[in-house]
Design a protein around this motif. Structure first.
Motif, PDB file in Angstrom:
ATOM      1  N   CYS A  11       0.838  -1.206   0.000  1.00 46.17           N
ATOM      2  CA  CYS A  11       0.000   0.000   0.000  1.00 46.17           C
ATOM      3  C   CYS A  11       0.875   1.259   0.000  1.00 46.17           C
ATOM      4  N   PHE A  12       2.031   1.164   0.645  1.00 48.02           N
ATOM      5  CA  PHE A  12       2.950   2.298   0.800  1.00 48.02           C
ATOM      6  C   PHE A  12       3.605   2.632  -0.538  1.00 48.02           C
ATOM      7  N   LEU A  13       3.598   3.923  -0.878  1.00 50.35           N
ATOM      8  CA  LEU A  13       4.232   4.410  -2.104  1.00 50.35           C
ATOM      9  C   LEU A  13       5.484   5.198  -1.714  1.00 50.35           C
ATOM     10  N   PRO A  14       6.629   4.522  -1.496  1.00 47.13           N
ATOM     11  CA  PRO A  14       7.824   5.219  -1.013  1.00 47.13           C
ATOM     12  C   PRO A  14       8.298   6.304  -1.977  1.00 47.13           C
ATOM     13  N   GLY A  15       8.622   7.454  -1.400  1.00 45.52           N
ATOM     14  CA  GLY A  15       9.146   8.565  -2.193  1.00 45.52           C
ATOM     15  C   GLY A  15       8.111   9.321  -3.001  1.00 45.52           C
ATOM     16  N   LYS A  16       6.861   8.913  -2.959  1.00 48.19           N
ATOM     17  CA  LYS A  16       5.811   9.565  -3.750  1.00 48.19           C
ATOM     18  C   LYS A  16       5.106  10.639  -2.928  1.00 48.19           C
ATOM     19  N   TYR A  19      -0.109  11.524  -6.887  1.00 45.56           N
ATOM     20  CA  TYR A  19      -0.759  10.341  -7.434  1.00 45.56           C
ATOM     21  C   TYR A  19      -1.810  10.801  -8.439  1.00 45.56           C
ATOM     22  N   THR A  20      -1.922  10.060  -9.547  1.00 51.56           N
ATOM     23  CA  THR A  20      -2.909  10.354 -10.576  1.00 51.56           C
ATOM     24  C   THR A  20      -3.697   9.095 -10.882  1.00 51.56           C
ATOM     25  N   GLU A  21      -5.014   9.257 -10.976  1.00 51.89           N
ATOM     26  CA  GLU A  21      -5.879   8.139 -11.346  1.00 51.89           C
ATOM     27  C   GLU A  21      -6.969   8.650 -12.273  1.00 51.89           C
ATOM     28  N   GLU A  25      -5.557  14.209 -10.413  1.00 50.39           N
ATOM     29  CA  GLU A  25      -4.272  14.193  -9.719  1.00 50.39           C
ATOM     30  C   GLU A  25      -4.350  14.876  -8.366  1.00 50.39           C
ATOM     31  N   ILE A  26      -3.508  14.390  -7.462  1.00 48.62           N
ATOM     32  CA  ILE A  26      -3.311  15.010  -6.150  1.00 48.62           C
ATOM     33  C   ILE A  26      -1.814  15.065  -5.899  1.00 48.62           C
ATOM     34  N   ASN A  27      -1.339  16.143  -5.260  1.00 46.83           N
ATOM     35  CA  ASN A  27       0.095  16.239  -4.981  1.00 46.83           C
ATOM     36  C   ASN A  27       0.341  17.176  -3.809  1.00 46.83           C
ATOM     37  N   ILE A  28       1.555  17.098  -3.291  1.00 48.07           N
ATOM     38  CA  ILE A  28       1.996  18.007  -2.235  1.00 48.07           C
ATOM     39  C   ILE A  28       3.512  18.126  -2.343  1.00 48.07           C
ATOM     40  N   LYS A  29       4.000  19.325  -2.189  1.00 51.06           N
ATOM     41  CA  LYS A  29       5.439  19.567  -2.169  1.00 51.06           C
ATOM     42  C   LYS A  29       5.868  19.698  -0.710  1.00 51.06           C
ATOM     43  N   PRO A  30       6.662  18.720  -0.219  1.00 50.56           N
ATOM     44  CA  PRO A  30       7.070  18.760   1.187  1.00 50.56           C
ATOM     45  C   PRO A  30       7.904  20.000   1.509  1.00 50.56           C
ATOM     46  N   SER A  31       7.672  20.563   2.664  1.00 49.48           N
ATOM     47  CA  SER A  31       8.464  21.669   3.189  1.00 49.48           C
ATOM     48  C   SER A  31       9.407  21.119   4.255  1.00 49.48           C
TER      49      SER A  31
END
Length: 175
Positions: A11-16, A19-21, A25-31
């Motif tokens: 289930c874990f998406l390492p480094g992601k 995600y797009t389906e 799409e959904i995304n976040i830029k880590p701070s």
């Protein structure tokens, strides 16, 4: 414990952090100082993820949301239940609420001392249906004030960080 199962499973998406389906799409830029983990839990998109079975959501007709996004910064811990939908906001609302209820129940059984802020984010590419207020009320009852959103915005960052949305072209005046 569900979190251990998620971390050690497919289930874990390492480094992601996106995600797009089906074109949504959904995304976040880590701070700096943030930990963000994406888990693809929908068994139709990720048949190797067995969270549905762990949660007891195997009955016919029961749907699970697409993603769980774990967000942590300092002492804040958020588990965000995310559904990517083209247009069916009614079903998306049901999916995030059902997943949260069963996840919370399992977490309390396995480790009652753990606490987190539950949030729900429904990303939809369609125009907002007229019944949107009804769905927002359902989400508010389950997740609490300011802990849910139904949006066309792909960026999950401001929502998880509790930053107020600023419409384009309207910036805050600096003093």
């Amino acid at each position: 414990m569900p979190l251990n199962n998620l971390l050690l499973s497919s289930c874990f998406l390492p480094g992601k952090t996106s995600y797009t389906e089906n074109g949504v799409e959904i995304n976040i830029k880590p701070s700096s100082g943030e930990t963000i983990l994406f888990f693809l839990i929908d068994n139709q998109s990720n048949p190797n993820c067995k969270l549905r079975q762990l949660l007891g959501l195997e009955q016919e007709g029961m749907k699970i949301c697409d993603l769980i996004v774990f967000y942590a910064k300092e002492n804040k811990r958020i588990i965000c239940f995310v559904e990517l939908k083209g247009s069916d906001v009614k079903t998306a609302t049901k999916q995030v609420i059902t997943t949260h209820i069963y996840f919370k129940k399992l977490l309390k059984q396995s480790e009652p001392s753990l606490s987190f802020i539950p949030k729900a984010y429904i990303k939809s590419n369609s125009s907002v249906p007229q019944e949107i207020d009804k769905y927002k009320q359902e989400l508010k009852r389950e997740f609490g004030e300011n802990n849910y959103d139904i949006s066309r915005n792909s960026d999950l960052g401001n929502f998880l960080r509790d930053v107020d949305y600023q419409p384009r072209g309207k910036s805050k005046k600096s003093r």
